[in-house]
Design a protein around this motif. Sequence first.
Motif, short mmCIF file in Angstrom:
data_model
loop_
_atom_site.label_atom_id
_atom_site.label_comp_id
_atom_site.label_asym_id
_atom_site.label_seq_id
_atom_site.Cartn_x
_atom_site.Cartn_y
_atom_site.Cartn_z
N HIS A 186 -22.49 -24.25 68.17
CA HIS A 186 -21.19 -24.68 68.72
C HIS A 186 -20.04 -23.94 68.02
O HIS A 186 -18.94 -24.48 67.88
N GLU A 189 -17.00 -23.16 70.31
CA GLU A 189 -16.31 -24.42 70.59
C GLU A 189 -15.43 -24.83 69.41
O GLU A 189 -14.28 -25.27 69.58
N ALA A 190 -15.96 -24.67 68.20
CA ALA A 190 -15.20 -24.99 66.99
C ALA A 190 -13.99 -24.06 66.84
O ALA A 190 -12.91 -24.51 66.42
N LEU A 193 -11.25 -25.25 69.18
CA LEU A 193 -10.59 -26.44 68.64
C LEU A 193 -9.70 -26.08 67.45
O LEU A 193 -8.63 -26.68 67.26
N LYS A 198 -7.03 -28.69 65.91
CA LYS A 198 -7.90 -29.87 65.73
C LYS A 198 -8.98 -29.53 64.70
O LYS A 198 -10.15 -29.31 65.04
N LYS A 200 -10.41 -31.30 62.15
CA LYS A 200 -11.50 -32.25 61.93
C LYS A 200 -12.52 -32.21 63.07
O LYS A 200 -13.73 -32.25 62.83
N GLU A 201 -12.03 -32.10 64.30
CA GLU A 201 -12.94 -32.02 65.45
C GLU A 201 -13.74 -30.72 65.41
O GLU A 201 -14.93 -30.69 65.73
N ALA A 202 -13.07 -29.64 65.01
CA ALA A 202 -13.75 -28.34 64.92
C ALA A 202 -14.89 -28.40 63.91
O ALA A 202 -15.98 -27.87 64.14
N THR A 203 -14.65 -29.05 62.80
CA THR A 203 -15.67 -29.18 61.76
C THR A 203 -16.82 -30.08 62.21
O THR A 203 -17.99 -29.79 61.94
N SER A 204 -16.48 -31.14 62.94
CA SER A 204 -17.50 -32.12 63.33
C SER A 204 -18.46 -31.60 64.38
O SER A 204 -19.62 -32.01 64.42
N VAL A 205 -18.01 -30.68 65.24
CA VAL A 205 -18.88 -30.20 66.32
C VAL A 205 -19.87 -29.15 65.83
O VAL A 205 -20.87 -28.87 66.50
#
Length: 262
Positions: A186, A189-190, A193, A198, A200-205
């Motif tokens: 991903h 996608e990161a 983001l 974003k 935190k979202e980039a790190t989480s995906v």
Amino acid sequence: MNNYTNDNTARRYKAHVSILGTTQLHLRNPYIIAWWSAAFPGFGHLILSKYFRGYVLFIWEVVVNINAHVNLSMIYSFQGNIDLAKEVLNTRWLIMYIPVYLFAIWDSYRTTVDMNRVYLLAEREEHRFNSFTLGALEINYLDKRNPILSLIWSLFIPGLGQLYIHRILTAFFVIIWLVIFFYYSHCLEAVSLLFLGKIKEATSVLKPEWLLFIPSHYGFAMYDSYINTVENNKLFEKELRNHLKENYQASGFRISKGQKVK
């Protein structure tokens, strides 16, 4: 260009030009090749143009690494979570992983030493090889290309540098696996983001066990394309020099050592 073909009438050839690429023997540092095998099993063999062996070791590395959770364990180790790093390891796969990993390093070193010896013999024998090939799908020929451009294209997308120097088999393999790594990690996608702020979202995906394959992939593509461009240029210059000497230099031409030309 000449019309010589590698028809196995000679004992050894220094190079072979086909529609899939230019394969040549040249001196390599066995420690560097072994290092690439340590960085990612299969890379050392691909640099040596030992494609089938390289493909098998590369695919083995991906499949067994993911199932043994080797990359995930490494990430936890980097973070200082040693207990968690031990816990995630799957020993059923890990025990298979270690012998093949060591074999890849040893075999690439051994093969490099052997191929260096073969190169020295082929250089001494000086048999002519084909420098131009024309087929229904492709045309390939020896010429000079810019190694910096190979490096830059590989930096953009691994595999493009290999396409630039007509290293087709390696190019397709590198590009296909880059897509696989991008998809499962991903990564893109990161990045999208991240551009949107974003973080935190980039790190989480991100899937770190797949993401960890990508730096080695980029490094290999850049190194392989650059080195092969340099060596192909040397091969082109030597082949052209021999061709000009055979066809255009007077048979009585001599350079007297120590005498100045007036």
